[in-house]
Write an enzyme that holds these catalytic residues in place. Structure first.
Site, PDB file in Angstrom:
ATOM      1  N   TRP A 154       0.811  -1.220   0.000  1.00 19.34           N
ATOM      2  CA  TRP A 154       0.000   0.000   0.000  1.00 19.34           C
ATOM      3  C   TRP A 154       0.844   1.270   0.000  1.00 19.34           C
ATOM      4  O   TRP A 154       0.502   2.243  -0.668  1.00 19.34           O
ATOM      5  CB  TRP A 154      -0.981  -0.023   1.168  1.00 19.34           C
ATOM      6  CG  TRP A 154      -2.013  -1.098   0.983  1.00 19.34           C
ATOM      7  CD1 TRP A 154      -2.144  -2.239   1.703  1.00 19.34           C
ATOM      8  CD2 TRP A 154      -3.006  -1.161  -0.048  1.00 19.34           C
ATOM      9  NE1 TRP A 154      -3.169  -3.000   1.203  1.00 19.34           N
ATOM     10  CE2 TRP A 154      -3.719  -2.374   0.137  1.00 19.34           C
ATOM     11  CE3 TRP A 154      -3.371  -0.306  -1.092  1.00 19.34           C
ATOM     12  CZ2 TRP A 154      -4.778  -2.745  -0.701  1.00 19.34           C
ATOM     13  CZ3 TRP A 154      -4.420  -0.682  -1.924  1.00 19.34           C
ATOM     14  CH2 TRP A 154      -5.106  -1.883  -1.725  1.00 19.34           C
ATOM     15  N   ASP A 177      -0.834   6.608   6.916  1.00 19.05           N
ATOM     16  CA  ASP A 177      -1.960   5.755   6.580  1.00 19.05           C
ATOM     17  C   ASP A 177      -2.111   4.738   7.708  1.00 19.05           C
ATOM     18  O   ASP A 177      -1.289   3.845   7.874  1.00 19.05           O
ATOM     19  CB  ASP A 177      -1.688   5.054   5.239  1.00 19.05           C
ATOM     20  CG  ASP A 177      -2.785   4.074   4.846  1.00 19.05           C
ATOM     21  OD1 ASP A 177      -3.728   3.876   5.616  1.00 19.05           O
ATOM     22  OD2 ASP A 177      -2.669   3.498   3.745  1.00 19.05           O
ATOM     23  N   LYS A 187     -12.451  -1.658   8.246  1.00 19.04           N
ATOM     24  CA  LYS A 187     -11.604  -2.568   9.011  1.00 19.04           C
ATOM     25  C   LYS A 187     -11.911  -2.490  10.510  1.00 19.04           C
ATOM     26  O   LYS A 187     -12.347  -3.462  11.102  1.00 19.04           O
ATOM     27  CB  LYS A 187     -10.136  -2.260   8.737  1.00 19.04           C
ATOM     28  CG  LYS A 187      -9.771  -2.383   7.245  1.00 19.04           C
ATOM     29  CD  LYS A 187      -8.347  -2.023   6.951  1.00 19.04           C
ATOM     30  CE  LYS A 187      -8.066  -1.984   5.463  1.00 19.04           C
ATOM     31  NZ  LYS A 187      -8.173  -3.281   4.796  1.00 19.04           N
TER      32      LYS A 187
END
Length: 376
Positions: free
Chosen positions: A108, A178, A202
């Site tokens: 990511w 992030d 999540k």
């Protein structure tokens, strides 16, 4: 959910399992939220009922993370991936260098860095890794003297690499993080960051939302070409509702923030996160290399645990397939590893209980006992 269908334990990386208590609460309000005669998805985002939802959500997350008034809280669309573009668009002009430092430690952060290259110069702080199993010592990092910002991913969902401490940077660059997959699983000092962002599917909601926490003095520096929905100044001035926001996702986030508070807040959730990950890592570490984790123990993720099943140190895909089949028989799902790395992966978000994690750890031990004997 059909009455005759047992609820499965979802160990997937997202969209993730929500606490059953939250689901029951949503079910109760599904046809008529707050006795208004409409589902939340049918409410106008300009209505007093929805205004209270989004205001309560902001109030609760500020309380959970002790977010000071000097920071804005934005509920936006486009997921975390949208922020791969929005971050450089809003921050790359902070310094004349128009350069951003990116610490790439997995799938990511690599995607984020590639996207940022469209808007300015990206300096890769460490050389590209053949495999993402570790993070080089900070003394080896190549930092830009005058960087507009420094970017890293606190937890790589696919590779299972988690950076447990906030980097202390000699160039004092603005830190952007992030936190999508470990958000609300550990205590964090918001004031150490310029921006924190996290997708909702999540630990705090359902798919369709990204939460952005941004220091207010950094807002207003967006590139002229920035799309209006990605401009933090526009979103702040419109209370995250420049256009119709993801109302149902914000509603679920509100429910999850309230649930998180009732669990005892971040301190209690962090304790539970450690207990759950210790259960799985113990099963791995005590398996005599039947289960293999290649991540440096100092950077093992507490929420996403990739591993392989091996015979004599060699990953065995047939055994991994059998493991997935046995897990499914026991109503445990979404344990297959990402296609980029293969193997198996356990995701232990806040909606997964300690008892559910214990069931998986027991399956791992039982499966090892049976198949080690067969292999011998």
């Amino acid at each position: 959910m059909c009455d005759n269908t047992p609820r499965k334990i979802n160990f997937g990386p997202g969209p993730a399992q929500l606490p059953i208590e939250v689901l029951h609460n949503v079910q109760k309000e599904f046809f008529s939220f707050d006795n208004c005669g409409s589902n939340v998805m049918e409410l106008s985002h300009r209505s007093p009922a929805f205004s209270k939802i989004i205001d309560d959500a902001e109030k609760d997350i500020r309380e959970l993370l002790s977010i000071p008034d000097t920071y804005a809280v934005l509920f936006l669309q486009g997921g975390a991936t949208g922020q791969f573009s929005a971050i450089p668009m809003n921050l790359i002009n902070l310094k004349p260098s128009q350069t951003a430092d990116y610490l790439v430690t997995g799938y990511w952060s690599e995607k984020a860095a590639k996207e940022a290259e469209k808007y300015g110069k990206v300096n890769y702080v460490i050389p590209k890794q053949e495999k993402y199993h570790d993070v080089p010592e900070q003394t080896t990092w190549n930092l830009t003297d005058d960087a507009s910002y420094f970017y890293y991913c606190a937890n790589e969902t696919i590779h299972g690499v988690e950076i447990h401490d906030v980097p202390v940077l000699p160039n004092k660059a603005q830190i952007v993080c992030d936190m999508s997959s470990n958000f609300l699983t550990r205590q964090v000092d918001v004031t150490k960051f310029a921006i924190i962002f996290a997708s909702g599917q999540k630990n705090f909601g359902c798919s369709g939302i990204v939460l952005v926490i941004v220091r207010k003095d950094l807002i207003g520096n967006a590139m002229k070409s920035t799309p209006v929905n990605f401009d933090f100044k526009v979103q702040l001035s419109n209370n995250s509702m420049y256009n119709t926001p993801p109302t149902f996702s914000i509603y679920i986030s509100n429910k999850m923030f309230d649930w998180s508070k009732r669990q005892g807040g971040i301190k209690a959730l962090e304790k539970q996160s450690k207990i759950k990950s210790d259960l799985i890592y113990s099963a791995i570490d005590q398996s005599n290399r039947f289960y293999l984790s290649e991540i440096n123990p100092s950077y093992r993720s507490r929420v996403n645990i990739p591993f392989r099943i091996a015979i004599n140190g060699v990953p065995d895909e047939k055994l991994e397939k059998l493991f997935l089949e046995e897990a499914l028989r026991l109503n445990m799902i979404e344990l297959k590893g990402h296609r980029a790395v293969g193997g198996l992966r356990v995701s232990l978000y806040n909606g997964i209980t300690i008892e559910e994690t214990e069931k998986l750890a027991q399956l791992m031990r039982t499966f090892q006992t049976i198949h080690c004997v067969e292999a011998a």
